[in-house]
Write an enzyme that holds these catalytic residues in place. Structure first.
Site, short mmCIF file in Angstrom:
data_model
loop_
_atom_site.label_atom_id
_atom_site.label_comp_id
_atom_site.label_asym_id
_atom_site.label_seq_id
_atom_site.Cartn_x
_atom_site.Cartn_y
_atom_site.Cartn_z
N GLU A 182 40.31 31.29 40.40
CA GLU A 182 39.59 30.37 39.32
C GLU A 182 40.52 29.48 38.59
O GLU A 182 40.89 29.45 37.53
CB GLU A 182 38.69 31.33 38.20
N GLU A 377 33.03 36.50 44.52
CA GLU A 377 32.59 37.21 42.98
C GLU A 377 31.17 36.98 42.89
O GLU A 377 30.65 35.62 42.76
CB GLU A 377 33.41 36.87 41.93
C1 BGP Z 1 35.64 36.14 36.78
C2 BGP Z 1 37.05 36.66 37.04
C3 BGP Z 1 37.01 38.02 37.02
C4 BGP Z 1 36.01 38.68 36.42
C5 BGP Z 1 34.36 38.23 36.32
C6 BGP Z 1 33.37 38.82 35.40
O1 BGP Z 1 35.68 34.88 36.20
O2 BGP Z 1 37.68 36.05 38.04
O3 BGP Z 1 38.26 38.39 36.86
O4 BGP Z 1 36.47 39.60 35.48
O5 BGP Z 1 34.84 36.68 36.06
O6 BGP Z 1 33.90 38.32 34.19
P1 BGP Z 1 33.71 39.38 33.17
O7 BGP Z 1 34.81 40.43 33.45
O8 BGP Z 1 34.22 38.64 31.78
O9 BGP Z 1 32.46 40.11 32.88
#
Ligand code: BGP
Length: 480
Positions: A182, A377
């Protein structure tokens, strides 16, 4: 390629073992007492916060990323569980500070290199193809304290050395790579992504600092692509963007324009990495806001000559955009706050669940870039309950995934999108990036610890584990 994703900073643990140095994430404190929807509290890190963290190097309770889910000691068991689900691929990251503990070290840490050798060998045993992120919120802390993070040009050289090291070492083991997780997230959390601590830049335009650091990452990413292709000729290198999706709140042209502007803010960074140059609208933004990027001779050429091979992204939710937000409900999304869509349901953390938005995203990205796509993701953060007989009945997660998979299939079959793979976040429970809680669980596999790190670290299969296994085995949803 079906599989799952994690990142070392939230999953690996072993933060002070095997010669690993501190990374930016090891000094980020959890705030268990605040509203979980309050991102500001979790992402704005000060020099004082870091000093405080360094005084508490024995504290894993308030610094949960230090222990993560302890993949460091559980990797064999975890990979066996992934294999049991039938994973074809596993997206993970290498902790830069495990390889170069201070980032600027002369020689790499052999024990750290060996750890990932062991992990890759274990994956190979089950024919699981690794997809490796070179940097996922893990710049070594020393580069923050002594170089001001990615604002410093020298960090590009340190990163290049790190990339040469890992590509050489793992050239027979890893074919698929992502440079920065990201990359766009630098604008939303400059510390975790770029190692930028605002109070270290007093008197400077912090927006300019962020874009300077981002420029360094763009150059570093292009150089990483070059190095990777030279050392591993059949390798594929991708960029990774946070796919935020904005709909106009109404059909008023003002709202449509606002949504378009918001979408461009999302695309600016993948546009740069795919086309190898800054898009005109980003250059206009720089000009209109007095942002001057310092470039070195050859930067433009490097960026142009070594664009990425494919485009990967995270997708969790969508939002609305309105020119005038007065009186409208505002809800959180992935490190954003935005206008709530009255037609969508929200997760317990306020993120708006929108499977069709995934299809829209796939179509938009493919039409825009004409490069293969990879969803690296996607998933539902939810509060799971472990029953007395160690089961987790997460039908809500299955429901979320089923709807998203259906839209993915439509994008492939109806819309002609070339989609290489899908790795759900996170295949095994880990520490949330935004809230630092493990109770915001995403996995097919439950990790038995609470937000304070109390528990056995035992792994338990959730109902979604068995469901995903069937999806992979059938490569379709038709079994249901
Ligand atoms: C993305 C990131 C991850 C992750 C995910 C979920 O933006 O790349 O590292 O954690 O989001 O977000 P969160 O953990 O805040 O629920």
């Amino acid at each position: 390629m079906w599989g799952g994703a994690t990142a070392a900073n939230q999953f690996e643990g072993g933060w002070n073992l095997g010669g690993k140095g501190l990374s930016v994430s090891d000094v980020v404190r959890a705030h268990f007492d605040t509203d979980v929807k309050n991102y500001e509290k979790h992402t704005s890190i000060t020099s004082e916060d870091i000093e405080e963290a360094l005084k508490h190097l024995d504290d894993e309770v308030n610094y949960p990323k230090r222990h993560g889910s302890d993949f460091y000691h559980h990797y064999k068991e975890d990979i066996a569980l992934m294999a049991e689900m039938g994973f074809k691929t596993y997206r993970m990251s290498i902790a830069w500070s495990r390889i170069f503990p201070n980032g600027d070290d002369e020689i790499p840490n052999e024990e750290g290199l060996q750890f990932y050798d062991d992990v890759f060998d274990e994956l190979r045993k089950y024919k699981i193809e690794p997809l490796v992120t070179m940097s996922h919120y893990e710049p070594p802390l020393n580069l923050v304290l002594n170089y001001d993070g990615w604002y410093s040009r020298e960090v590009v050289d340190f990163f290049v050395k790190y990339v040469e090291t890992i590509c050489t070492r793992y050239k027979d083991k890893v074919k698929y790579w992502l440079t920065f997780n990201e990359v766009d997230s630098m604008i939303r959390h400059p510390y975790t992504t770029g190692g930028l601590v605002r109070d270290r830049f007093e008197g400077k335009n912090f927006d300019e600092v962020i874009f300077q650091a981002m420029h360094h990452q763009f150059v570093a990413s292009a150089l990483a692509t070059k190095i990777c292709h030279e050392i591993i000729p059949d390798s594929k290198v991708g960029c990774m963007l946070t796919k935020l999706t904005y709909y106009p709140y109404t059909c008023k042209p003002e709202d449509v324009l606002e949504a378009q502007q918001m979408m461009r803010k999302t695309y600016a960074y993948s546009d740069t990495q795919v086309f190898g140059e800054y898009p005109a609208y980003l250059l206009s933004y720089f000009k209109n806001n007095g942002i001057n990027i310092r470039k070195e001779a050859g930067d433009d050429e490097v960026m142009k000559t070594y664009p990425v091979d494919f485009v990967s992204f995270s997708y969790y939710m969508s939002s609305c955009a309105a020119a005038d937000t007065t009186g409208l409900d505002i809800t959180p999304g992935n490190t954003i706050l935005a206008v709530k869509n009255p037609h969508l349901e929200t997760s317990a953390w306020g993120w708006q669940i929108d499977p069709i938005g995934l299809r829209i995203s796939l179509v938009e990205l493919y039409d825009r870039y004409r490069k293969p796509l990879f969803i690296v993701e996607n998933g539902l953060g939810a509060k799971d309950v472990l029953t007395e007989d160690n089961q987790v009945h997460d039908s809500y997660r299955i429901d979320y995934l089923r709807k998203h998979f259906k839209c993915m299939l439509d994008a492939i079959i109806e819309d002609g999108v070339e989609l290489w793979g899908y790795t759900s976040w996170a295949c095994i429970d880990l520490i949330s990036e935004s809230t630092k809680q493990i109770s915001k669980r995403y996995g097919y596999i439950y990790v038995d610890i609470d937000d304070y790190g109390n528990g056995t670290y035992n792994r338990y299969r959730k109902d979604s584990f068995y469901w995903y296994k069937k999806v992979i085995a059938n490569n379709s949803l038709d079994f249901e």
